[in-house]
Design a protein around this motif. Structure first.
Motif, PDB file in Angstrom:
ATOM      1  N   ARG A   8     -72.639  62.200-130.086  1.00 57.28           N
ATOM      2  CA  ARG A   8     -71.324  61.610-130.720  1.00 57.28           C
ATOM      3  C   ARG A   8     -70.444  62.576-131.354  1.00 57.28           C
ATOM      4  NH1 ARG A   8     -71.099  55.158-131.579  1.00 57.28           N
ATOM      5  NH2 ARG A   8     -71.517  54.458-129.491  1.00 57.28           N
ATOM      6  N   ALA A   9     -71.337  63.425-132.271  1.00 50.15           N
ATOM      7  CA  ALA A   9     -70.659  64.187-133.276  1.00 50.15           C
ATOM      8  C   ALA A   9     -70.225  65.784-132.439  1.00 50.15           C
ATOM      9  CB  ALA A   9     -71.533  64.573-134.304  1.00 50.15           C
ATOM     10  N   MET A  10     -71.407  66.068-131.784  1.00 48.50           N
ATOM     11  CA  MET A  10     -71.299  67.431-131.237  1.00 48.50           C
ATOM     12  C   MET A  10     -70.647  67.577-129.843  1.00 48.50           C
ATOM     13  SD  MET A  10     -75.115  68.584-131.697  1.00 48.50           S
ATOM     14  CE  MET A  10     -76.195  68.447-132.990  1.00 48.50           C
ATOM     15  N   ARG A  11     -69.870  66.531-129.115  1.00 52.11           N
ATOM     16  CA  ARG A  11     -69.404  66.615-127.824  1.00 52.11           C
ATOM     17  C   ARG A  11     -67.983  66.763-128.084  1.00 52.11           C
ATOM     18  NH1 ARG A  11     -69.885  59.897-126.296  1.00 52.11           N
ATOM     19  NH2 ARG A  11     -68.448  59.319-127.830  1.00 52.11           N
ATOM     20  N   PRO A  12     -67.249  67.356-127.119  1.00 48.32           N
ATOM     21  CA  PRO A  12     -65.768  67.620-127.447  1.00 48.32           C
ATOM     22  C   PRO A  12     -65.080  66.320-127.659  1.00 48.32           C
ATOM     23  CG  PRO A  12     -66.338  68.524-125.145  1.00 48.32           C
ATOM     24  CD  PRO A  12     -67.764  67.644-125.563  1.00 48.32           C
ATOM     25  N   GLY A  13     -64.344  66.300-128.778  1.00 53.21           N
ATOM     26  CA  GLY A  13     -63.536  65.392-129.665  1.00 53.21           C
ATOM     27  C   GLY A  13     -64.456  64.656-130.622  1.00 53.21           C
ATOM     28  N   GLY A  14     -65.437  65.014-130.821  1.00 59.42           N
ATOM     29  CA  GLY A  14     -66.606  64.407-131.714  1.00 59.42           C
ATOM     30  C   GLY A  14     -66.225  65.311-133.120  1.00 59.42           C
ATOM     31  N   THR A  15     -66.581  64.755-134.136  1.00 61.43           N
ATOM     32  CA  THR A  15     -66.483  65.048-135.560  1.00 61.43           C
ATOM     33  C   THR A  15     -66.924  66.677-135.813  1.00 61.43           C
ATOM     34  OG1 THR A  15     -68.529  63.943-136.291  1.00 61.43           O
ATOM     35  CG2 THR A  15     -66.444  62.699-136.667  1.00 61.43           C
ATOM     36  N   ALA A  16     -67.701  67.247-134.982  1.00 59.65           N
ATOM     37  CA  ALA A  16     -68.109  68.365-134.979  1.00 59.65           C
ATOM     38  C   ALA A  16     -67.548  69.130-133.964  1.00 59.65           C
ATOM     39  CB  ALA A  16     -69.669  68.602-134.983  1.00 59.65           C
ATOM     40  N   GLY A  17     -67.814  68.608-132.624  1.00 63.16           N
ATOM     41  CA  GLY A  17     -67.086  68.889-131.430  1.00 63.16           C
ATOM     42  C   GLY A  17     -67.299  70.402-130.734  1.00 63.16           C
ATOM     43  N   GLN A  18     -68.376  71.202-131.228  1.00 61.24           N
ATOM     44  CA  GLN A  18     -68.791  72.555-130.855  1.00 61.24           C
ATOM     45  C   GLN A  18     -69.917  72.615-129.902  1.00 61.24           C
ATOM     46  OE1 GLN A  18     -66.573  75.069-131.657  1.00 61.24           O
ATOM     47  NE2 GLN A  18     -65.047  73.323-132.359  1.00 61.24           N
ATOM     48  N   GLY A  19     -70.427  71.379-129.187  1.00 59.00           N
ATOM     49  CA  GLY A  19     -71.553  71.539-128.619  1.00 59.00           C
ATOM     50  C   GLY A  19     -72.863  71.700-129.593  1.00 59.00           C
ATOM     51  N   GLY A  20     -73.844  72.014-128.922  1.00 59.61           N
ATOM     52  CA  GLY A  20     -75.086  72.297-129.801  1.00 59.61           C
ATOM     53  C   GLY A  20     -76.390  72.132-129.069  1.00 59.61           C
ATOM     54  N   SER A  21     -77.572  72.316-130.066  1.00 59.08           N
ATOM     55  CA  SER A  21     -79.003  72.042-129.429  1.00 59.08           C
ATOM     56  C   SER A  21     -79.431  70.896-130.128  1.00 59.08           C
ATOM     57  CB  SER A  21     -79.558  73.362-129.575  1.00 59.08           C
ATOM     58  OG  SER A  21     -80.859  73.154-129.492  1.00 59.08           O
ATOM     59  N   VAL A  22     -80.197  70.084-129.313  1.00 58.96           N
ATOM     60  CA  VAL A  22     -80.983  68.985-130.155  1.00 58.96           C
ATOM     61  C   VAL A  22     -82.433  69.368-129.672  1.00 58.96           C
ATOM     62  CG1 VAL A  22     -81.808  66.543-129.860  1.00 58.96           C
ATOM     63  CG2 VAL A  22     -79.431  67.323-130.013  1.00 58.96           C
TER      64      VAL A  22
END
Length: 268
Positions: free
Chosen positions: A130-144
């Motif tokens: 929710r945070a990392m996806r486009p439009g999320g509060t971080a919104g830059q993608g990432g790695s889990v």
């Protein structure tokens, strides 16, 4: 040529980061250039680790996080973004192990493992997406990066419940990776299978199987583990931490839905 393992500018949250594998991963991420938030229920130890990382010149902070509580995940993600200015790495490391024979497992102990190891991991992925996806509060993608266990790959006495939960982590990793890819989140999801490490949890497991009469003493229990391992020794925290850095970095940018065994060949 750019170093593909360089994590400069990356922002990480490490659960269970106050000690053991989690603390080792947090330190390795920071040494690779990432800013790191420690999430744990062990407040004093967690703050000490965060202070150590800050002393190495990285932005670092501590947030109290019981991974079984969704409201605490929401707060932890918001606090991570506020403290270090972003969020694009999650290490789902928090976990617990209860040793018991199948005939003796207590339902409450089993449910606690399910809650921490399965529910906690899935809530972490939920709020990372929710945070990392486009439009999320971080919104830059990432790695889990989910921490499973060699227990997901082998059959060893007295860890049926733990093995089941870590097998679930493996399956959830792969489903979450498929969802993130299909929905264009820009988030990769992988897991690591550590072998037995002589951390507090690892030593307790050895003591427990001795107490159950499965082995005559701790040395015999550890010898049984190394006997199953082609490389002939226990794992080290730094080796798991190196794998986490790899999975967090651009060196693994085309890897998702995978499990990295760091167990000396035990599960092969």
């Amino acid at each position: 040529m750019a170093n593909p393992f360089d994590l400069t500018g990356r922002k990480a949250l490490v659960t269970g980061g106050a000690r053991g594998i989690g603390a080792g991963i947090a330190e390795a991420l920071a040494k690779a250039g990432a800013d790191v938030v420690i999430g744990d229920v062990l407040e004093d130890q967690g703050r000490d680790i965060a202070s150590t990382l800050a002393g190495h010149g990285r932005k670092s902070s501590f947030v109290r996080l019981d991974v079984t509580q969704e409201a605490q995940w929401e707060s932890a993600v918001a606090d991570t973004i506020g403290a270090i200015g972003g969020y694009d790495i999650l290490v789902n490391n928090a976990g617990m192990e209860v040793t018991a024979l199948v005939t003796e497992i207590e339902p409450e102990s089993l449910r606690r493992m399910l809650d921490v190891n399965i529910v906690g991991t899935l809530l972490g992925m939920k709020h990372a997406f929710r945070a990392m996806r486009p439009g999320g509060t971080a919104g830059q993608g990432g790695s889990v990066i989910n921490i499973a266990s060699v227990a997901a790959l082998i059959a060893f006495p007295a860890i049926s419940g733990y093995s089941g939960t870590k097998s679930a982590v493996d399956r959830m990793t792969r489903v979450a990776a498929a969802e993130a890819g299909k929905l264009g989140y820009g988030v990769r999801v992988n897991c690591i299978y550590p072998g037995l490490i002589p951390t507090e949890m690892g030593v307790k497991l050895a003591q427990d199987v001795v107490g159950l009469g499965l082995f005559p003493d701790i040395n015999a229990a550890l010898a049984a583990v190394t006997g199953l391992t082609p490389l002939g020794r226990l794992a080290e925290i730094s080796e798991v931490a190196d794998a986490a850095v790899f999975l967090a970095s651009d060196a693994s940018k085309f890897i998702t839905g995978a499990g990295i065994p760091v167990e000396g060949g035990m599960g092969s």
